[in-house]
Design a protein around this motif. Structure first.
Motif, PDB file in Angstrom:
ATOM      1  N   ARG A   1      15.532 -21.931 -18.035  1.00 23.25           N
ATOM      2  CA  ARG A   1      16.411 -23.028 -18.423  1.00 23.25           C
ATOM      3  C   ARG A   1      15.617 -24.267 -18.826  1.00 23.25           C
ATOM      4  O   ARG A   1      14.588 -24.587 -18.231  1.00 23.25           O
ATOM      5  N   ASP A   2      16.100 -24.958 -19.851  1.00 24.05           N
ATOM      6  CA  ASP A   2      15.534 -26.231 -20.306  1.00 24.05           C
ATOM      7  C   ASP A   2      14.056 -26.124 -20.687  1.00 24.05           C
ATOM      8  O   ASP A   2      13.281 -27.065 -20.477  1.00 24.05           O
TER       9      ASP A   2
ATOM     10  N   SER B   1       7.926 -20.264  -9.666  1.00 28.84           N
ATOM     11  CA  SER B   1       9.190 -19.571  -9.415  1.00 28.84           C
ATOM     12  C   SER B   1       9.810 -19.946  -8.067  1.00 28.84           C
ATOM     13  O   SER B   1      11.032 -20.054  -7.952  1.00 28.84           O
TER      14      SER B   1
ATOM     15  N   MET C   1      10.604 -24.060  -8.456  1.00 32.62           N
ATOM     16  CA  MET C   1      11.648 -24.473  -9.404  1.00 32.62           C
ATOM     17  C   MET C   1      12.576 -23.279  -9.684  1.00 32.62           C
ATOM     18  O   MET C   1      12.760 -22.873 -10.831  1.00 32.62           O
ATOM     19  N   PRO C   2      13.171 -22.710  -8.644  1.00 29.19           N
ATOM     20  CA  PRO C   2      13.949 -21.472  -8.830  1.00 29.19           C
ATOM     21  C   PRO C   2      15.196 -21.641  -9.686  1.00 29.19           C
ATOM     22  O   PRO C   2      15.661 -20.669 -10.301  1.00 29.19           O
ATOM     23  N   SER C   3      15.759 -22.842  -9.738  1.00 29.57           N
ATOM     24  CA  SER C   3      16.988 -23.037 -10.511  1.00 29.57           C
ATOM     25  C   SER C   3      16.757 -22.907 -12.013  1.00 29.57           C
ATOM     26  O   SER C   3      17.718 -22.809 -12.778  1.00 29.57           O
ATOM     27  N   TYR C   4      15.491 -22.894 -12.433  1.00 31.01           N
ATOM     28  CA  TYR C   4      15.169 -22.777 -13.860  1.00 31.01           C
ATOM     29  C   TYR C   4      14.881 -21.334 -14.282  1.00 31.01           C
ATOM     30  O   TYR C   4      14.626 -21.062 -15.448  1.00 31.01           O
TER      31      TYR C   4
ATOM     32  N   LEU D   1      13.972 -14.045  -5.262  1.00 33.04           N
ATOM     33  CA  LEU D   1      13.584 -15.347  -4.715  1.00 33.04           C
ATOM     34  C   LEU D   1      13.417 -15.312  -3.203  1.00 33.04           C
ATOM     35  O   LEU D   1      12.453 -15.870  -2.669  1.00 33.04           O
TER      36      LEU D   1
ATOM     37  N   THR E   1       9.835 -16.115  -1.490  1.00 29.49           N
ATOM     38  CA  THR E   1       9.711 -17.249  -0.566  1.00 29.49           C
ATOM     39  C   THR E   1       9.189 -16.777   0.787  1.00 29.49           C
ATOM     40  O   THR E   1       8.338 -17.425   1.412  1.00 29.49           O
TER      41      THR E   1
ATOM     42  N   LEU F   1      10.132 -28.889  -3.522  1.00 29.29           N
ATOM     43  CA  LEU F   1      11.525 -28.588  -3.857  1.00 29.29           C
ATOM     44  C   LEU F   1      12.352 -29.858  -4.009  1.00 29.29           C
ATOM     45  O   LEU F   1      13.447 -29.829  -4.591  1.00 29.29           O
TER      46      LEU F   1
ATOM     47  N   GLU G   1      15.470 -33.623 -10.942  1.00 25.29           N
ATOM     48  CA  GLU G   1      15.793 -32.802 -12.100  1.00 25.29           C
ATOM     49  C   GLU G   1      15.106 -33.318 -13.366  1.00 25.29           C
ATOM     50  O   GLU G   1      14.630 -32.533 -14.190  1.00 25.29           O
TER      51      GLU G   1
ATOM     52  N   ARG H   1       6.956 -28.162 -17.764  1.00 28.79           N
ATOM     53  CA  ARG H   1       7.876 -27.110 -18.191  1.00 28.79           C
ATOM     54  C   ARG H   1       7.167 -25.971 -18.902  1.00 28.79           C
ATOM     55  O   ARG H   1       7.469 -24.798 -18.678  1.00 28.79           O
TER      56      ARG H   1
END
Length: 443
Positions: free
Chosen positions: A45-46, A93, A96-99, A111, A115, A140, A144, A151
């Motif tokens: 993402r992003d 990973s 920044m797991p949300s990406y 994940l 972890t 963590l 954002e 990135r």
């Protein structure tokens, strides 16, 4: 074609099809990132890029032998007044797991398991007596709009470096040794945004039609509070006092000035930091350069902070690198052996027949300033057979002129003789030492 080969081929084809089916259209017009031979990657993402072979790795090479070796190093340093602080840098990973893109699961990434693996390494190090810092949890908390890692690059940003430094500082302040130190106050101020060089982004950009996110971060400057009114700067990287409070060892994560990691570490620990990190030194470059130096032997730091990406394998080159660090830290290499130097000055030899040469012992050669990068330790056994063990220093490492070789992998009764051969001439007064382990060293 065998059934096994058909099955494997079918599985590979399915995975490729499933990856294509799951993958969302690239925000930057990227294609085939997962097929880049030297840097297979996935776009999340992003525009956050994850390296398949490093960031999505589910297992990190931290065997019990490696954990034990780090414990030996920690104890050897502690016996001479230095506390080791080991900082395994987490992967992008688990930070920044949300990406992460959905297709990461097709490469086996989970994940929760990833972890757990990271945390398990920390727990095993702590059980071995090694002070290890969990910077993953701290990172963590990155915002954002200011993530912990760039990135399209694998290095941390100034935000990530700051969060990691704060976690390390908290750990240092919790240790008994910290209370005996004279603390000072530092202040960090923002400067201007800058763009870091990124070899990773350069490789990826060739596969994308639009510009990938640049590795841009706010830059910072850290100064000693007492110097602010006087307009002076604290040199965190240069001249140090006779007694070093924090010696920072590691990789480009510590060596890159754009993230101000040494400055943040000074701010959050209230201690002065001397940075010995080496970009491109990999897992051992900075540690080997520093611990084999005369500078370390003569003035040991109170804390030695060693940052190392968690995917770096400390057993990649056998037992020699870690055994070298342990022997250098132990300070037991004090009794020189009787040696003879060859006429061309490229080697020296010694008789080992009457000495204890089991695998717990290590040999050290102090070349007295030789510029050699490659050294061969040629052992001769009781029957005249020879075995050669080599040390090769990279050009980025400091030329300390000192090399250590564990006496493992030889004969049951040990070696009768040793010849140390160098790629450059010896200095004027070279010496060879037999280094016993701490438990066998004379007090």
């Amino acid at each position: 074609m065998s059934l096994t080969r058909i099955t494997l081929a079918s599985a590979a084809a399915f995975a490729l099809h499933a990856t294509t089916a799951l993958a969302a259209p690239s925000q930057f017009g990227c294609t085939g990132l997962h097929e880049i031979s030297d840097l297979p990657s996935l776009e999340g993402r992003d525009g956050v890029i994850f390296r398949i072979n490093a960031d999505l790795r589910m297992y990190h090479p931290f065997s019990e032998t490696t954990v034990s070796a780090l414990g030996d190093l920690s104890r050897a340093l502690a016996a001479n007044g230095t506390t080791l602080i080991y900082v395994p840098i987490p992967t992008k990973s688990v930070t920044m797991p949300s990406y992460l893109p959905p297709e990461a699961t097709l490469y086996g990434f989970d994940l929760e398991t990833a972890t757990w693996v990271h945390t398990d390494i920390l727990d095993r190090l702590e059980a071995e007596g090694v002070t290890a810092v969990d910077v993953r949890t701290a990172m963590l908390d990155a915002k954002e709009d200011d993530p912990a890692f760039f990135r399209a690059d694998f290095h941390w940003s100034a935000a990530g470096a700051n969060l990691a430094a704060e976690a390390i500082g908290d750990t240092l302040k919790s240790l008994p040794t910290y209370g005996d130190l004279e603390t000072v106050k530092f202040e960090t101020t923002p400067l201007e945004p800058e763009v870091a060089f990124s070899g990773m982004r350069r490789v990826l950009q060739k596969h994308c039609t639009q510009s990938l996110p640049a590795p841009e971060t706010m830059t910072y400057e850290t100064k000693l509070v007492e110097d602010l009114d006087l307009g002076g700067d604290l040199d965190l990287f240069g001249e140090e006092e006779d007694s070093i409070q924090i010696a920072l060892l590691g990789t480009s994560f510590s060596d890159s000035p754009i993230n101000n990691f040494p400055g943040f570490l000074a701010q959050h620990s209230d201690l002065e930091v001397v940075n010995y990190a080496i970009t491109g030194g990999n897992q051992f470059g900075a540690m080997t350069s520093y611990l084999t130096s005369e500078e370390f032997a003569e003035s040991r730091p109170t804390f030695l902070v060693w940052e190392n990406p968690i995917y770096n394998n400390l057993a990649q080159f056998g037992d020699q690198p870690m055994r070298e660090l342990v022997a250098a830290a132990s300070g037991t290499c004090v009794q020189p052996l009787k040696t003879s130097v060859s006429e061309n000055g490229m080697s020296l030899s010694a008789d080992l027949a009457q000495m204890s040469t089991d695998g717990e012992y290590t040999l050290m050669i102090d070349t007295d300033g030789s510029a050699a990068l490659n050294v061969d330790f040629i052992f001769t056994g009781p029957d005249g057979a020879q075995r050669t063990k080599s040390v090769q220093r990279g050009t980025r490492l400091r030329q300390t002129g000192r090399f250590f070789m564990p006496m493992t992998g030889l004969w049951p009764d040990g070696a009768d003789a040793i010849t140390v051969s160098l790629s450059e001439r010896l200095g004027n007064a070279p010496e060879l030492f037999l280094c016993p382990p701490i438990n066998k060293a004379k007090s």
